[in-house]
Design an enzyme around this catalytic site. Sequence first.
Site, PDB file in Angstrom:
ATOM      1  N   ASP A   1      -5.060  -3.547   7.482  1.00 48.39           N
ATOM      2  CA  ASP A   1      -6.073  -4.630   7.620  1.00 48.39           C
ATOM      3  C   ASP A   1      -5.725  -5.378   8.781  1.00 48.39           C
ATOM      4  OD1 ASP A   1      -6.934  -3.368   5.405  1.00 48.39           O
ATOM      5  OD2 ASP A   1      -7.214  -5.097   4.377  1.00 48.39           O
TER       6      ASP A   1
ATOM      7  N   ASP B   1     -12.930   3.331   0.802  1.00 47.72           N
ATOM      8  CA  ASP B   1     -11.328   2.793   0.953  1.00 47.72           C
ATOM      9  C   ASP B   1     -10.597   3.828   0.101  1.00 47.72           C
ATOM     10  OD1 ASP B   1      -9.505   1.138   1.589  1.00 47.72           O
ATOM     11  OD2 ASP B   1     -10.871  -0.587   0.782  1.00 47.72           O
TER      12      ASP B   1
HETATM   13  C1  GAL Z   1      -8.699  -2.874   2.156  1.00 53.96           C
HETATM   14  C2  GAL Z   1      -9.542  -2.457   3.483  1.00 53.96           C
HETATM   15  C3  GAL Z   1     -10.249  -3.694   3.918  1.00 53.96           C
HETATM   16  C4  GAL Z   1     -11.158  -4.144   2.758  1.00 53.96           C
HETATM   17  C5  GAL Z   1     -10.290  -4.367   1.668  1.00 53.96           C
HETATM   18  C6  GAL Z   1     -11.448  -4.660   0.293  1.00 53.96           C
HETATM   19  O1  GAL Z   1      -8.198  -1.496   1.686  1.00 53.96           O
HETATM   20  O2  GAL Z   1      -8.629  -1.992   4.239  1.00 53.96           O
HETATM   21  O3  GAL Z   1     -10.956  -3.403   5.193  1.00 53.96           O
HETATM   22  O4  GAL Z   1     -12.212  -3.264   2.590  1.00 53.96           O
HETATM   23  O5  GAL Z   1      -9.568  -3.095   1.311  1.00 53.96           O
HETATM   24  O6  GAL Z   1     -10.557  -4.879  -0.755  1.00 53.96           O
END
Ligand code: GAL
Length: 385
Positions: A186, A129
Amino acid sequence: MKTPLAQTPPMGWNSWNSFGWNISDKLIRSTADLFVESGLKEAGYEYIIIDDCWSEKQRDEKGRLVPDREKFPEGMKAVADYVHSKGLKFGMYSCAGTHTCAGHPGSFEHEFVDAETFADWGVDYLKYDYCYKPAAADGANLYRRMAMALRSCGRDILFSACNWGADDVYSWIRSSGAQMFRSTGDIQDNWFNVNGIICSQLDKSPYSGSFCHNDMDMLVVGMHGNSDNSEVLGGVVGGCTDIEYKTHFAFWAMMNSPLIIGCDVRKMTDITKLILMNRDIISINQDIECRAPYVIRQWNNPEKVFALIRPLSTGEYAVGLFNLSDKKAEMSLQFYDIGLPVSSGRGLEMYDCYTHSIAGVFTERYVTQLGSHDCAVFKARAVKL
Ligand code: GAL
């Protein structure tokens, strides 16, 4: 010669969409069991991936990540061994910044020790991430670092970059060594959001290809608004209709996106299973040539109604017809536009990927009415008339 990772888009399941922080050893094991029992494994789904919130908030005295003692009391190696015992692969999650998005330790300045830890545990896939990236750090360099750490850790670990399409990721991610890259924010379980992702990626398909795939985010197919994660996702969840899930899946498949299921597989309905395990749609996604589709727009409704076309290694062409509008709409695919003029003396034999049968041989064009948010997908072959 060793087969490189991710020749075709990875397929699997990830805990985040449905479970968020609410993950456990038991959940992962039961998901692995269901992969086998429900036929998902046979359909090609391979990776079981734990997302954020799996670790303690502090590293141990040697600077290594520590699995949450309550959620994973036997540690990660035991979970990985179980997943492997089912003939599946095991994925985990970390972050290029100092912390993960949910505030657990990130891998910034710990890249090599973390890669080694993941290798020790038997991890086969790492989602990486972008939260809490120090402002002075260069994002491309951080992905290069983790790629280097994974490529030298002694185990094949697929590197799934997740920087949401930021910092012009398309221009540098392939050369970093990552096998896939998130290109969007997301996903949320509602048509408004899925439709937005579709529109944002239509012109990005050429960036995707073998060994480095454009990941349009995990699937929401089959969630029907049931997520433990609705608060984290901003409360805008809602769910989609099964027609919308069908279109979502077909679009991801046509675009060569990785197919990472996000629903609770223990609650899949028969229709969800039909969508996720449609062998013909999956075969398009998994075509060995991984060619990007091009877009042909319907002349009188160009923003909302269009076709995606791509050549397959079988000699066929994948043809996806999409209606994103809120009304029934006509799509007329002129064969001239895809390289088949009338003067060729040929027509297209269209195999319908939903009825799994040949719909007929068509000349000059294929016209159909598509319901609101619906799609049609064919494998087409040029034949002499
Ligand atoms: C976001 C990511 C998601 C998930 C989330 C977890 O940045 O895009 O898919 O992994 O963090 O905190």
